[in-house]
Scaffold this active site. Structure first.
Site, short mmCIF file in Angstrom:
data_model
loop_
_atom_site.label_atom_id
_atom_site.label_comp_id
_atom_site.label_asym_id
_atom_site.label_seq_id
_atom_site.Cartn_x
_atom_site.Cartn_y
_atom_site.Cartn_z
N TYR A 78 1.05 -1.62 0.38
CA TYR A 78 0.20 0.16 0.07
C TYR A 78 1.25 1.11 0.15
O TYR A 78 0.44 2.14 0.73
CB TYR A 78 -0.57 0.08 1.28
CG TYR A 78 -1.92 -0.79 0.93
CD1 TYR A 78 -3.55 -0.04 1.12
CD2 TYR A 78 -2.22 -1.98 0.77
CE1 TYR A 78 -4.37 -1.18 0.97
CE2 TYR A 78 -3.23 -3.52 0.80
CZ TYR A 78 -4.06 -2.37 0.84
OH TYR A 78 -5.79 -3.48 0.36
N TYR A 190 -3.87 -10.50 -7.85
CA TYR A 190 -3.83 -10.78 -6.30
C TYR A 190 -2.59 -12.10 -6.08
O TYR A 190 -2.08 -11.85 -4.98
CB TYR A 190 -4.92 -11.12 -5.81
CG TYR A 190 -5.75 -10.00 -5.19
CD1 TYR A 190 -6.53 -9.72 -3.82
CD2 TYR A 190 -6.86 -9.91 -6.37
CE1 TYR A 190 -7.02 -9.00 -3.92
CE2 TYR A 190 -7.43 -8.72 -6.10
CZ TYR A 190 -7.69 -8.13 -4.17
OH TYR A 190 -7.87 -6.75 -3.61
N VAL A 239 -23.98 14.52 -10.75
CA VAL A 239 -23.68 14.66 -11.71
C VAL A 239 -24.17 13.02 -12.87
O VAL A 239 -23.45 12.75 -12.67
CB VAL A 239 -21.84 14.45 -11.37
CG1 VAL A 239 -21.75 14.80 -13.23
CG2 VAL A 239 -21.50 15.62 -10.43
N SER A 281 -19.74 2.28 -8.39
CA SER A 281 -19.63 1.86 -7.74
C SER A 281 -20.19 0.66 -6.76
O SER A 281 -21.01 -0.06 -7.40
CB SER A 281 -20.52 2.82 -6.43
OG SER A 281 -20.68 2.72 -5.41
N THR A 491 -9.47 -2.63 -3.35
CA THR A 491 -8.40 -2.29 -2.23
C THR A 491 -7.98 -0.46 -2.55
O THR A 491 -8.97 0.20 -3.02
CB THR A 491 -6.95 -2.77 -2.51
OG1 THR A 491 -6.39 -1.75 -3.71
CG2 THR A 491 -7.09 -3.78 -2.69
#
Length: 535
Positions: A78, A190, A239, A281, A491
């Site tokens: 990360y 992954y 939007v 999303s 992630t």
């Protein structure tokens, strides 16, 4: 205007960010720190009343706390996330950064799971992965072949059925939430990105967590810092579309179409300005239940919110912006159900500590391999919410096979209320002698998420748009459904990496995105992974 011209007059540049999740928040932070934009020149449009997107956390002791999901981090992989958090002040101590705060917390809460898998009410010996020789060969081949050669293959197309009964699969799939029908390409990524976790997947020894839920620990401090810089957050605004103008250098956004309380508005985008869009999303159409009511399924294939509708509108104009239907077209393959339980009595935590051998915050996921729902739970360090009273305990769980009938509650997981979810959990743990006391102390809130693993659906090149599509002048895509080579979705790191990439490319900055950790080229990591593979 060319990137070099834009970078020469950044005080005149305005940035419009569509979506209020961590991708947009990170983009705003990099626009300020690295791009030199005044915060007042940045506007974030968010359809819901709250910022944070999928990094949520809300509730109270009386109503019950809710987190739709929990995020795990590693220091090695990360790099973008910890770069972002390295310049965001902690809310609790302004002399520390959020990165400092996370490091301090993890120095005190060392993960070493002693009950990663449970079967028949007993802890499973997970020191052996359970691979056959064919499984080993299939894994090695998956690591070696190209993404192009895999195409839209599913994981179940790569492995024999027995692979999905190995200890490795149970641990890997529940750590990262894969399903057999998900993308083989994404599993390959992954495996590369987290190959360093192979030798410690059974203890979760490489996992790092935030002191509280990710809304309190990440979203709140980032949003607070941005607000202090003058960034404008325009919530409750959808939007709905973008207009483009076309020239010799390509197409650029010239207008945003908004819906505010049902009324249409437009925002003109100047020649110097930039637009960053969160397309899609994974927590679209999420719904909550209660102790007495299940969480309803509020979506069907392709019926989604503004982030998906905007993407579909853009694709109708320009096909190179991707194919949303590759991800939101099969709800039954992308949904699962989580639950957050608020406890007014410590009995469940006490019993779990005795059973697992882990104090809350040191164990990580506990997965029930014989669960028809493939149920897992995790007891985080307490308190898990800022302001959570000492006598209140909160834990989270989820199940991957939500349309299967339970082992102890003879209903589909998707049809269960909170009391029934807790009853099923109590059955798997063999805590029946304490069932009444546990249920009386529980407020379990189910959460149905129709698109939660939609980003894992099988895909081919072109299904996701490039962060900065070729032939565009001032547009970037960010979030979980843009294409970032080699990195992995689902992630926080993917969202922040996309934010860095978008800002640096749109502004023409002479700056490199934080390096992608590639452990597959580290001999020591490969040695450890090979030992695990052969064990």
């Amino acid at each position: 205007m060319a990137n070099s011209e834009r970078s020469a007059s950044r005080g005149d540049v305005k940035a419009y960010l569509v979506g209020g999740g961590i991708a947009s928040l990170a983009s705003a932070a990099y626009l300020i720190r690295d791009g030199g934009l005044p915060g007042a020149n940045i506007t974030v449009f968010e359809e819901t009343p709250l910022l944070g997107g999928s990094l949520d956390g809300a509730g109270s002791p009386e109503a019950g706390y809710v987190i739709r999901g929990g995020r795990m981090f590693t220091y090695e992989a990360y790099t973008c996330t910890f770069d972002l958090l390295s310049f965001i002040p902690s809310l609790s101590d302004p002399n520390k950064t959020v990165s400092d705060e996370i490091h301090d917390f993890n120095d005190k809460h060392i993960p070493e799971s002693k009950a990663r898998l449970v079967r028949g009410g007993q802890k499973v010996d997970v020191s052996v992965m359970g691979f056959s020789n064919q499984d080993r060969l299939d894994l090695i081949e998956l690591l070696a072949v190209s993404e192009a050669s895999l195409g839209a293959k599913r994981i179940e197309d790569i492995f024999q059925p027995s692979f999905f009964q190995t200890n490795f699969w149970y641990m890997w799939v529940t750590t990262f939430a894969f399903q057999p029908w998900h993308s083989a390409v994404e599993l390959k990524r992954y495996l590369h990105r987290f190959i360093q976790e192979f030798p410690r997947i059974h203890t979760l020894g490489g996992v790092r967590r935030t002191p509280y839920n990710q809304y309190d620990s990440i979203v709140r401090p980032v949003a607070s810092w941005l607000a202090a810089q003058g960034v404008k957050f325009d919530t409750g605004v959808r939007v709905s579309d973008l207009d483009f103008k076309y020239g010799p250098r390509g197409k650029g956004v010239e207008r945003l179409h908004l819906l505010r309380n049902g009324a249409a508005e437009t925002v003109a985008v100047g020649d110097h300005d930039v637009v960053l869009v969160t397309n899609g999303s994974m927590t679209t159409a999420s719904s909550l239940g209660s102790m007495t009511k299940p969480a309803p399924l509020n979506a069907r294939d392709g019926k989604t919110d503004g982030s998906w509708q905007l993407w579909e509108n853009l694709v109708a104009k320009h096909s190179e912006f991707g194919r949303p239907a590759a991800f939101n077209g099969k709800v039954d393959e992308s949904k699962w159900l989580s639950f957050t339980t608020t406890m007014t009595d410590p009995i469940f935590f006490d019993l779990m500590e005795k059973f697992t051998g882990n104090v809350a915050g040191t164990g990580g996921l506990v997965t029930f391999t014989d669960s028809n729902w493939l149920m897992s739970v995790v007891l985080a360090a307490q308190p898990h919410f800022i302001g959570q009273p000492d006598q209140i305990k909160v834990f989270w769980g989820y199940g991957l096979f939500v349309d299967q009938i339970g082992n102890f509650v003879k209903k589909k997981m998707s049809d269960c209320n909170g009391a029934e979810l807790m009853t099923e959990l109590i059955g798997h743990l063999r805590f029946d002698a304490h069932k009444t006391q546990i249920l009386q102390a529980s407020n379990c809130i189910p959460c149905m998420m129709p698109y939660i693993t939609s980003q894992f659906m099988p895909r081919v090149q072109g299904d996701r748009p490039q962060v900065k599509p070729a032939g565009t002048t001032n547009l970037a895509f960010i979030g979980q459904y843009c294409e970032i080579p080699d990195d992995v979705v689902f992630t926080v790191e993917y969202s922040v990496r996309g934010a860095q990439t978008a800002v640096y490319s749109l502004l023409g900055l002479d700056k490199q995105v934080s390096p992608l950790y590639k452990a597959q080229y580290d001999p020591a990591v490969l040695f450890g992974a090979t030992k695990t593979l052969l064990h």
